[in-house]
Design an enzyme around this catalytic site. Structure first.
Site, PDB file in Angstrom:
ATOM      1  N   SER A   7      -4.555   4.885  38.975  1.00 39.57           N
ATOM      2  CA  SER A   7      -6.007   4.944  38.769  1.00 39.57           C
ATOM      3  C   SER A   7      -6.415   3.896  37.741  1.00 39.57           C
ATOM      4  O   SER A   7      -5.981   3.935  36.583  1.00 39.57           O
ATOM      5  CB  SER A   7      -6.420   6.326  38.255  1.00 39.57           C
ATOM      6  OG  SER A   7      -7.757   6.262  37.776  1.00 39.57           O
ATOM      7  N   HIS A  36      -6.243   3.231  43.197  1.00 39.38           N
ATOM      8  CA  HIS A  36      -7.284   4.267  43.129  1.00 39.38           C
ATOM      9  C   HIS A  36      -8.369   3.769  42.187  1.00 39.38           C
ATOM     10  O   HIS A  36      -8.126   3.546  40.983  1.00 39.38           O
ATOM     11  CB  HIS A  36      -6.662   5.567  42.600  1.00 39.38           C
ATOM     12  CG  HIS A  36      -7.585   6.729  42.563  1.00 39.38           C
ATOM     13  ND1 HIS A  36      -7.797   7.550  43.654  1.00 39.38           N
ATOM     14  CD2 HIS A  36      -8.352   7.214  41.565  1.00 39.38           C
ATOM     15  CE1 HIS A  36      -8.652   8.505  43.312  1.00 39.38           C
ATOM     16  NE2 HIS A  36      -8.995   8.326  42.056  1.00 39.38           N
ATOM     17  N   ASP A  70     -11.961   4.479  40.540  1.00 38.51           N
ATOM     18  CA  ASP A  70     -12.923   5.556  40.261  1.00 38.51           C
ATOM     19  C   ASP A  70     -14.304   4.982  40.001  1.00 38.51           C
ATOM     20  O   ASP A  70     -14.488   4.257  39.020  1.00 38.51           O
ATOM     21  CB  ASP A  70     -12.471   6.342  39.028  1.00 38.51           C
ATOM     22  CG  ASP A  70     -11.211   7.156  39.294  1.00 38.51           C
ATOM     23  OD1 ASP A  70     -10.233   7.010  38.536  1.00 38.51           O
ATOM     24  OD2 ASP A  70     -11.211   7.911  40.286  1.00 38.51           O
ATOM     25  N   MET A 118     -18.116   5.856  39.012  1.00 35.19           N
ATOM     26  CA  MET A 118     -18.861   6.937  38.374  1.00 35.19           C
ATOM     27  C   MET A 118     -20.283   6.456  38.068  1.00 35.19           C
ATOM     28  O   MET A 118     -20.485   5.316  37.653  1.00 35.19           O
ATOM     29  CB  MET A 118     -18.170   7.354  37.070  1.00 35.19           C
ATOM     30  CG  MET A 118     -16.743   7.826  37.283  1.00 35.19           C
ATOM     31  SD  MET A 118     -15.979   8.302  35.701  1.00 35.19           S
ATOM     32  CE  MET A 118     -14.297   8.619  36.255  1.00 35.19           C
ATOM     33  N   HIS A 145     -12.805   6.197  44.896  1.00 33.78           N
ATOM     34  CA  HIS A 145     -13.150   7.601  44.641  1.00 33.78           C
ATOM     35  C   HIS A 145     -14.581   7.617  44.120  1.00 33.78           C
ATOM     36  O   HIS A 145     -14.831   7.256  42.973  1.00 33.78           O
ATOM     37  CB  HIS A 145     -12.158   8.169  43.611  1.00 33.78           C
ATOM     38  CG  HIS A 145     -12.423   9.594  43.250  1.00 33.78           C
ATOM     39  ND1 HIS A 145     -11.762  10.210  42.214  1.00 33.78           N
ATOM     40  CD2 HIS A 145     -13.254  10.521  43.765  1.00 33.78           C
ATOM     41  CE1 HIS A 145     -12.179  11.465  42.111  1.00 33.78           C
ATOM     42  NE2 HIS A 145     -13.087  11.677  43.058  1.00 33.78           N
ATOM     43  N   MET A 167     -17.409   9.178  42.631  1.00 29.53           N
ATOM     44  CA  MET A 167     -17.921  10.308  41.857  1.00 29.53           C
ATOM     45  C   MET A 167     -19.386  10.011  41.532  1.00 29.53           C
ATOM     46  O   MET A 167     -19.756   9.709  40.381  1.00 29.53           O
ATOM     47  CB  MET A 167     -17.101  10.507  40.568  1.00 29.53           C
ATOM     48  CG  MET A 167     -15.751  11.137  40.849  1.00 29.53           C
ATOM     49  SD  MET A 167     -14.596  10.940  39.487  1.00 29.53           S
ATOM     50  CE  MET A 167     -14.038   9.279  39.825  1.00 29.53           C
ATOM     51  N   MET A 198      -9.182  17.669  42.801  1.00 34.99           N
ATOM     52  CA  MET A 198      -9.299  17.292  41.392  1.00 34.99           C
ATOM     53  C   MET A 198      -8.494  18.293  40.568  1.00 34.99           C
ATOM     54  O   MET A 198      -8.742  19.503  40.637  1.00 34.99           O
ATOM     55  CB  MET A 198     -10.760  17.319  40.941  1.00 34.99           C
ATOM     56  CG  MET A 198     -11.627  16.160  41.418  1.00 34.99           C
ATOM     57  SD  MET A 198     -10.994  14.506  41.067  1.00 34.99           S
ATOM     58  CE  MET A 198     -10.845  14.534  39.293  1.00 34.99           C
ATOM     59  N   ASP A 223      -5.402  14.529  41.684  1.00 32.61           N
ATOM     60  CA  ASP A 223      -6.038  13.494  40.884  1.00 32.61           C
ATOM     61  C   ASP A 223      -6.446  14.047  39.514  1.00 32.61           C
ATOM     62  O   ASP A 223      -7.360  14.841  39.402  1.00 32.61           O
ATOM     63  CB  ASP A 223      -7.283  12.979  41.633  1.00 32.61           C
ATOM     64  CG  ASP A 223      -7.907  11.793  40.941  1.00 32.61           C
ATOM     65  OD1 ASP A 223      -9.042  11.425  41.318  1.00 32.61           O
ATOM     66  OD2 ASP A 223      -7.287  11.240  40.012  1.00 32.61           O
TER      67      ASP A 223
HETATM   68  C1  DX5 Z   1     -11.133  11.255  36.793  1.00 30.80           C
HETATM   69  C2  DX5 Z   1     -10.582  10.332  37.880  1.00 30.80           C
HETATM   70  C3  DX5 Z   1      -9.083  10.249  37.872  1.00 30.80           C
HETATM   71  C4  DX5 Z   1      -8.495   9.834  36.520  1.00 30.80           C
HETATM   72  C5  DX5 Z   1      -7.013  10.075  36.486  1.00 30.80           C
HETATM   73  O1  DX5 Z   1     -12.442  11.652  37.106  1.00 30.80           O
HETATM   74  O2  DX5 Z   1     -11.000  10.717  39.159  1.00 30.80           O
HETATM   75  O3  DX5 Z   1      -8.654   9.343  38.906  1.00 30.80           O
HETATM   76  O4  DX5 Z   1      -8.778   8.470  36.304  1.00 30.80           O
HETATM   77  O5  DX5 Z   1      -6.543   9.604  35.245  1.00 30.80           O
HETATM   78  P1  DX5 Z   1      -5.350  10.363  34.487  1.00 30.80           P
HETATM   79  O6  DX5 Z   1      -4.131  10.194  35.378  1.00 30.80           O
HETATM   80  O7  DX5 Z   1      -5.228   9.616  33.207  1.00 30.80           O
HETATM   81  O8  DX5 Z   1      -5.741  11.797  34.341  1.00 30.80           O
HETATM   82 ZN    ZN Z   2     -10.097   9.594  40.808  1.00 28.47          ZN
END
Ligand code: DX5
Ligand code: ZN
Length: 229
Positions: free
Chosen positions: A17, A42, A44, A46, A75, A77, A146, A184
């Site tokens: 990620s 991956h 993310d 946001m 991903h 979000m 999650m 995740d």
């Molecule tokens: C959080 C993300 C995850 C996060 C995972 O909302 O969707 O992908 O980055 O990071 P770690 O492995 O550090 O928990």
């Molecule tokens: Zn994620």
């Protein structure tokens, strides 16, 4: 054209990620992954509304697309993900995962992702039951559980979420659809085997890879060998 989607090595894929990477050196961080055995990235996204944090947009995706051939698993979000599918596909997404909690027309959104030539994923937060995805499994290539509250990396895994992975695994096997199960959040060498034993086939890890003492390659290998049991 989407890059060919990777095989899962010995049945389990590791998905670093980017949230835990050094944002001032993203291209270098992505290239450092090529030393390890990863087959997807991956990313993310946001929006500060669906989750209380902001990260990458399509410009960053487009810039990273030019840096690597790794498949991008985005991903989302974000609120109203259905409004942005085309722009993320154009920017280089190979897979897009949307949240059940942000998608009142989830089946339509998953179908739209596939029509763009991308793999379609559906995600559920820790408080959302696994059965919320049971009726869209035939429209999914990936189900994301999650294992932390979304928005920030570096949290500890919520152990009770693995029971949801078990329920999803049983339902996916019952229905017979080839859906990957991704965990995740908070995944590291101490819990990777438990995640796989519960039925996960894709392990997302940010902190455990990009903050690993020996570097990202070491972090990947440590998780992969832990997952192999
Ligand atoms: C959080 C993300 C995850 C996060 C995972 O909302 O969707 O992908 O980055 O990071 P770690 O492995 O550090 O928990
Ligand atoms: Zn994620």
């Amino acid at each position: 054209m989407p890059r060919s989607w990777p095989r899962c090595t010995n049945g389990v894929a590791i998905a670093p990620s980017l949230l835990a990477a050094d944002f001032g050196r993203l291209a270098e961080e992505v290239n450092s992954l090529e030393d390890g055995d990863v087959d997807r990235l991956h990313i993310d996204v946001m929006d500060g509304a669906f989750v209380p944090n902001f990260t990458f947009g399509t410009d960053t995706l487009r810039a990273l697309r030019a840096e690597t051939d790794l498949p991008f698993e985005v991903h989302l979000m974000i609120q109203r993900p259905e409004l942005h599918l085309d722009t993320f596909a154009q920017a280089g997404a190979d897979a897009m995962t949307v949240h059940w909690e942000a998608s009142p027309h989830l089946h339509r959104t998953l179908t739209a992702i596939r029509q763009l030539g991308c793999r379609a994923g559906a995600a559920i937060n820790p408080s959302t039951p696994a059965l919320c995805l049971f009726d869209v499994l035939e429209s999914c290539d990936l189900a994301l559980v999650m294992t932390i509250d979304p928005g920030f990396g570096g949290q500890k895994i919520i152990p009770s979420t693995l029971e949801k992975v078990r329920r999803l695994r049983a339902e996916i096997d019952r229905q017979g659809h080839p859906v990957e199960i991704e965990v995740d959040g908070g995944v590291d060498a101490s819990n990777a085997a438990a995640c796989v034993a519960a039925g996960a086939t894709v392990l997302v890890a940010g902190t455990a890879i990009f903050r690993a003492p020996g570097g990202a390659g070491t972090g990947i290998r440590t998780i992969a060998s832990a997952a192999a049991g």
